[in-house]
Design a protein around this motif. Structure first.
Motif, short mmCIF file in Angstrom:
data_model
loop_
_atom_site.label_atom_id
_atom_site.label_comp_id
_atom_site.label_asym_id
_atom_site.label_seq_id
_atom_site.Cartn_x
_atom_site.Cartn_y
_atom_site.Cartn_z
N GLY A 71 0.80 -1.23 0.00
CA GLY A 71 0.00 0.00 0.00
C GLY A 71 0.83 1.28 0.00
O GLY A 71 0.27 2.37 0.16
N SER A 72 2.14 1.17 -0.20
CA SER A 72 2.97 2.38 -0.18
C SER A 72 2.65 3.28 -1.37
O SER A 72 2.47 2.82 -2.49
CB SER A 72 4.46 2.02 -0.25
OG SER A 72 4.84 1.36 0.93
N ASP A 73 2.59 4.59 -1.09
CA ASP A 73 2.40 5.57 -2.15
C ASP A 73 3.73 5.90 -2.81
O ASP A 73 3.79 6.22 -3.99
CB ASP A 73 1.82 6.87 -1.56
CG ASP A 73 0.48 6.61 -0.90
OD1 ASP A 73 -0.50 6.44 -1.64
OD2 ASP A 73 0.43 6.55 0.35
N LEU A 74 4.78 5.87 -2.00
CA LEU A 74 6.11 6.23 -2.50
C LEU A 74 7.14 5.25 -1.96
O LEU A 74 7.06 4.86 -0.79
CB LEU A 74 6.45 7.66 -2.03
CG LEU A 74 7.79 8.23 -2.49
CD1 LEU A 74 7.73 8.56 -3.98
CD2 LEU A 74 8.13 9.51 -1.72
N VAL A 75 8.06 4.84 -2.81
CA VAL A 75 9.14 3.95 -2.38
C VAL A 75 10.47 4.64 -2.73
O VAL A 75 10.64 5.11 -3.87
CB VAL A 75 9.06 2.59 -3.11
CG1 VAL A 75 10.28 1.74 -2.82
CG2 VAL A 75 7.79 1.84 -2.72
N ILE A 76 11.37 4.72 -1.78
CA ILE A 76 12.69 5.30 -2.06
C ILE A 76 13.74 4.20 -1.83
O ILE A 76 13.78 3.59 -0.76
CB ILE A 76 12.99 6.52 -1.16
CG1 ILE A 76 11.86 7.55 -1.27
CG2 ILE A 76 14.33 7.17 -1.56
CD1 ILE A 76 12.06 8.80 -0.40
N ILE A 118 14.87 6.25 -6.97
CA ILE A 118 16.05 5.41 -6.74
C ILE A 118 17.27 6.29 -6.46
O ILE A 118 17.46 7.33 -7.11
CB ILE A 118 16.27 4.50 -7.97
CG1 ILE A 118 15.13 3.47 -8.01
CG2 ILE A 118 17.62 3.77 -7.89
CD1 ILE A 118 14.73 3.07 -9.37
N ILE A 119 18.06 5.85 -5.48
CA ILE A 119 19.28 6.60 -5.12
C ILE A 119 20.52 5.71 -5.33
O ILE A 119 21.63 6.21 -5.50
CB ILE A 119 19.23 7.07 -3.64
CG1 ILE A 119 17.94 7.88 -3.38
CG2 ILE A 119 20.44 7.91 -3.29
CD1 ILE A 119 17.85 8.44 -1.96
N SER A 120 20.33 4.39 -5.34
CA SER A 120 21.47 3.47 -5.43
C SER A 120 22.28 3.72 -6.71
O SER A 120 21.72 4.03 -7.76
CB SER A 120 20.96 2.02 -5.47
OG SER A 120 19.98 1.80 -4.48
N ASN A 121 23.57 3.53 -6.60
CA ASN A 121 24.49 3.76 -7.73
C ASN A 121 24.95 2.47 -8.38
O ASN A 121 24.92 1.42 -7.73
CB ASN A 121 25.71 4.53 -7.21
CG ASN A 121 25.45 6.02 -7.17
OD1 ASN A 121 24.92 6.58 -8.14
ND2 ASN A 121 25.82 6.66 -6.08
N PRO A 122 25.41 2.51 -9.63
CA PRO A 122 25.44 3.68 -10.52
C PRO A 122 24.01 4.05 -10.96
O PRO A 122 23.31 3.24 -11.55
CB PRO A 122 26.27 3.21 -11.72
CG PRO A 122 26.26 1.72 -11.64
CD PRO A 122 26.00 1.31 -10.24
N LEU A 123 23.65 5.27 -10.62
CA LEU A 123 22.25 5.69 -10.61
C LEU A 123 21.48 5.43 -11.89
O LEU A 123 20.43 4.79 -11.88
CB LEU A 123 22.23 7.19 -10.24
CG LEU A 123 20.92 7.85 -9.78
CD1 LEU A 123 20.19 8.55 -10.88
CD2 LEU A 123 20.00 6.93 -9.00
N ASP A 124 22.00 5.93 -13.01
CA ASP A 124 21.23 5.86 -14.26
C ASP A 124 20.97 4.40 -14.66
O ASP A 124 19.90 4.07 -15.16
CB ASP A 124 21.96 6.62 -15.37
CG ASP A 124 22.34 8.02 -14.90
OD1 ASP A 124 21.51 8.92 -14.99
OD2 ASP A 124 23.48 8.19 -14.39
N ALA A 125 21.96 3.53 -14.40
CA ALA A 125 21.79 2.12 -14.73
C ALA A 125 20.79 1.46 -13.78
O ALA A 125 19.96 0.65 -14.19
CB ALA A 125 23.13 1.39 -14.65
N MET A 126 20.85 1.83 -12.50
CA MET A 126 19.94 1.22 -11.52
C MET A 126 18.48 1.61 -11.80
O MET A 126 17.57 0.81 -11.65
CB MET A 126 20.33 1.64 -10.09
CG MET A 126 21.65 1.08 -9.60
SD MET A 126 21.71 -0.72 -9.64
CE MET A 126 22.70 -1.01 -11.08
#
Ligand code: APR
Length: 321
Positions: A71-76, A118-126
């Protein structure tokens, strides 16, 4: 109005600060997930026990069970290893791709309607991998990098010019790697171009250019500068603050224009790749990408940065992701 629910996947350095910031701002109930037993429970207990002093009454809880993010509205997402001194973000590719694939499968199953940062790196690939595995629409999958890179650039400008950072507007576009593109021409202090202020300060165009180049280079390497000092991990306060600003814009439907790692569909001449661009963030996630005119040099730097993202995505495909 029902309270929003925010799931944080990864309860390490950034995840912990995120839980505290989001809780204290009462953006919604927070669930912190990690695979390490007791870690998210311990961190959130610590944060929740400050509620009486910080005056918040949203719940902040920890879990090792994906069912709790339902039920999460946002996931980080911050799950994944951080850099050690001497490593580039790209060195994290194979380890973090494995983790991201697993996270995406679980978010798809347990929070299928969430908007994801998403914050995990390498960012654009993740971000690319999460989008592929989850099958979520592009407006619901984005990455945090530009807000932080721009904040770093703005900070260096404020220090150099002796003005409040609140009055500095600066933006960094492109991939979140060494090729990122701080936009010099658009950087301003309450509308006054930063280059003009530098030229007045130094009364010498060449010197002003040198000072700007140094700030641009420091911005590009700013993550590494912190890694080198910390020795055991990478930046965590500033990435958490940056993602919180994005979360706030989405959850409160503020429609802020923030540099965001978003999927491009022809904008800036790029098709089908994620890269850092200005975007309007609101209740529907990435509501639109905003284009701006780049001169030949800026466009070529941007293209170069997108090429680095393409290469990373190809490397990831070769690894089987
Ligand atoms: N699922 C969920 N969490 C995981 C998984 C997984 N499969 N694998 C690892 N984790 C957790 C770890 O247990 C750890 O608590 O992810 C957390 C990462 O936290 P830190 O190591 O403290 O890293 P942090 O500084 O928070 O950075 C996280 O963001 O900026 C990027 O490069 C950085 O990729 C890194 C990420």
């Amino acid at each position: 109005m029902a309270r929003k629910k925010i799931a944080l996947i990864g309860g390490g350095q950034i995840g912990g600060v995120l839980a505290q910031l989001i809780g204290a701002r009462q953006l919604g109930d927070v669930v912190l997930f990690d695979i390490v037993e007791d870690l998210p429970q311990g961190k959130t207990l610590d944060i929740a026990e400050a509620a009486a002093v910080d005056n918040f009454d949203v719940s902040v809880t920890g879990t090792n069970n994906y069912k709790d993010i339902a039920g999460s509205d946002l996931v980080i997402i911050t799950a994944g290893l951080p850099r050690k001194p001497g490593m580039s973000r790209d060195d994290l590719l194979s380890t973090n791709a494995k983790i991201m694939k697993n996270v995406a499968e679980n978010v798809r199953e347990f929070a299928p309607n969430a908007i994801v940062i998403i914050i995990s790196n390498p960012l654009d690939a993740m971000v690319t991998l999460f989008k592929k595995v989850s099958g979520f629409p592009a407006n619901r999958v984005m990455g945090q990098a530009g807000v932080l890179d721009s904040s770093r650039f703005a900070t260096f400008i404020a220090w150099e010019l002796g003005v409040s950072v609140k009055d500095v507007n600066a933006m960094v576009l492109g991939g979140h790697g060494d090729t990122m593109v701080p936009l010099i021409r658009y950087a301003n202090v309450n509308g006054i171009p930063v280059m003009e202020m530098l030229e007045r300060k130094y009364k010498d165009k060449t010197k002003a250019k040198e000072v700007m180049t140094a700030m641009v280079e420091r911005t590009k390497m700013a993550g590494g500068e912190v890694v080198k000092l910390l020795k055991t991990g990478s930046a965590f306060y500033s990435p958490a603050s940056s993602a919180t600003a994005m979360a706030e814009s989405i959850l409160l439907d503020e429609k802020r224009l923030l540099p965001t790692c978003a999927l491009l569909n022809g904008e800036f001449g790029v098709n089908g790749y994620y890269a850092g661009v200005p975007a309007v963030l609101g209740a529907n996630g990435v509501e639109r990408v905003v284009e701006l005119s780049l001169d030949a040099e800026e466009q070529s730097l941007f293209d170069n940065s997108v090429n680095a993202v393409k290469k990373l995505v190809e490397d990831m495909a070769r690894l089987g992701f």
